[in-house]
Motif scaffolding. Structure first.
Motif, PDB file in Angstrom:
ATOM      1  N   THR A 181      -5.487   0.343   7.912  1.00  0.00           N
ATOM      2  CA  THR A 181      -4.397   0.332   6.937  1.00  0.00           C
ATOM      3  C   THR A 181      -3.854   1.735   6.684  1.00  0.00           C
ATOM      4  O   THR A 181      -2.642   1.917   6.518  1.00  0.00           O
ATOM      5  N   THR A 182      -4.744   2.741   6.665  1.00  0.00           N
ATOM      6  CA  THR A 182      -4.278   4.112   6.416  1.00  0.00           C
ATOM      7  C   THR A 182      -3.339   4.582   7.527  1.00  0.00           C
ATOM      8  O   THR A 182      -2.252   5.113   7.259  1.00  0.00           O
ATOM      9  N   GLY A 220       0.794   5.521   0.827  1.00  0.00           N
ATOM     10  CA  GLY A 220       0.056   6.574   1.519  1.00  0.00           C
ATOM     11  C   GLY A 220      -0.270   7.720   0.580  1.00  0.00           C
ATOM     12  O   GLY A 220      -1.169   7.642  -0.248  1.00  0.00           O
ATOM     13  N   VAL A 232       0.050   2.780   7.494  1.00  0.00           N
ATOM     14  CA  VAL A 232       0.980   3.322   6.496  1.00  0.00           C
ATOM     15  C   VAL A 232       1.544   4.665   6.958  1.00  0.00           C
ATOM     16  O   VAL A 232       2.751   4.909   6.889  1.00  0.00           O
ATOM     17  N   SER A 261      -3.806   3.699   0.428  1.00  0.00           N
ATOM     18  CA  SER A 261      -3.516   2.967   1.666  1.00  0.00           C
ATOM     19  C   SER A 261      -4.694   2.062   2.032  1.00  0.00           C
ATOM     20  O   SER A 261      -4.867   1.691   3.192  1.00  0.00           O
ATOM     21  N   GLN A 263       3.336  -1.190   4.964  1.00  0.00           N
ATOM     22  CA  GLN A 263       2.649  -1.179   3.672  1.00  0.00           C
ATOM     23  C   GLN A 263       2.007  -2.496   3.286  1.00  0.00           C
ATOM     24  O   GLN A 263       1.221  -2.544   2.345  1.00  0.00           O
ATOM     25  N   LEU A 280       0.827  -1.201   0.000  1.00  0.00           N
ATOM     26  CA  LEU A 280       0.000   0.000   0.000  1.00  0.00           C
ATOM     27  C   LEU A 280       0.865   1.255   0.000  1.00  0.00           C
ATOM     28  O   LEU A 280       1.965   1.267   0.549  1.00  0.00           O
TER      29      LEU A 280
END
Length: 321
Positions: free
Chosen positions: A87-88, A23, A91, A185, A97, A21
């Motif tokens: 997840t955001t 950002g 990151v 993300s 990630q 992922l």
């Protein structure tokens, strides 16, 4: 435990064990600072929607169809927020990630399902306003608690059935060997399918079908509802009655705009913005997923006198306790 990449016997099929992922593209060095406004927005979204739900639950005068639909909207916004928050922030805070392939499919399914639910709830709220203004004497008999419950079940069923095939359509795709980076993300359907080294025509067509049969149909029906509402309002005798009737719709209209305008932006940028800078894709996606859950409680708190009074009363009781 991380799963190994999957191959067919002929060695030609590959699925990554993880996606990577990103950002904010190009601003990786500033993720620590960027995490501050993001964390604040997530906190506002969670706190605001929880307060709306508590206010409706604890205030008997708010046990009405309009506020039940508002509670559905707040629950949906909480779902959207919780979909992207882990997840955001992973990151932005820790530069972590990696997300497992199946976890990414799960996040994508719930993220898009909650988006469909939100669109459907906004449509239901427009129907609520239409009945309240066009036929107020039958309002309570049309929108009974059982009817609202059935509408809620239909909304959830519609979203689940519409999105159920999507993870399986992605699961069958062959991906290019090596590291697979996503543009955000969190996991978007359009972003994931574009990383495949395979024919994605079926995925594109089904994705288009979902958008047309949900968001496009809903926005069209919402527009029709407001056309009928305006027709009814224009038939009212006095300007004061017209203003009073329209004022009950302001919060909902703002919520519709806050949800659909970024949604249209996301659809356009994924389909026609191939050459747009990555940061543009990222910003539009974040606005679409994070801003409505933040703004909806604020909109209803500011524009709805009853919600505002219930919140103030609830907070005062907490201070006194």
């Amino acid at each position: 435990m991380m799963s190994l990449p999957q191959f067919h016997d002929n060695g030609s099929f590959f699925q990554p064990s993880v996606f990577l992922l990103i950002g904010i593209p190009g601003l990786e060095a500033m993720h620590g600072w960027i995490s501050i406004p993001f964390s604040s927005m997530y906190a506002l979204a969670l706190a605001g929607n929880c307060l709306i739900l508590l206010a409706v639950k604890r205030t008997p005068s708010l046990h009405q169809p309009m506020y039940y639909f508002l509670s559905m909207l707040s629950l949906t916004d909480l779902g959207l927020t919780l979909c992207t928050l882990p997840t955001t922030l992973a990151v932005l805070w820790f530069d972590y990630q990696r997300i497992a392939f199946d976890a990414c499919l799960t996040q994508m399914f719930f993220l898009h399902s909650f988006s469909v639910v939100e669109s459907s709830v906004l449509l239901a709220m427009s129907f609520d306003r239409f009945v309240a203004i066009s036929n107020p004497l039958r309002y309570a008999s049309v929108l009974t608690n059982s009817a609202i419950g059935r509408i809620g079940m239909a909304i959830v069923t519609r979203a689940t059935v519409s999105l159920f095939p999507v993870p399986f359509l992605l699961k069958r795709l062959n991906f290019c060997p090596g590291k697979v980076y996503l543009s955000h993300s969190f996991c978007f359907h359009a972003d994931m399918m574009k990383r495949a080294c395979a024919d994605i025509t079926v995925n594109i067509l089904y994705g288009l079908y979902v958008v047309l049969s949900t968001a496009v149909v809903d926005s069209f029906l919402i527009a029709i509802s407001y056309g009928l509402i305006l027709h009814t309002v224009m038939g009212l005798a006095s300007p004061q009655e017209r203003i009073r009737a329209l004022n009950t719709c302001v919060s909902h209209i703002l919520a519709v705009l806050v949800f659909y305008i970024p949604g249209v932006g996301v659809s356009i940028i994924h389909r026609f913005g191939r050459h747009a800078p990555p940061i543009v894709h990222a910003i539009i996606a974040y606005v679409y997923l994070i801003v409505p859950p933040v703004l909806n409680p604020i909109i209803y708190s500011v524009k709805s006198k009853h919600i505002r009074e219930a919140l103030i009363k609830m907070l005062k009781k907490k201070d006194q306790g």
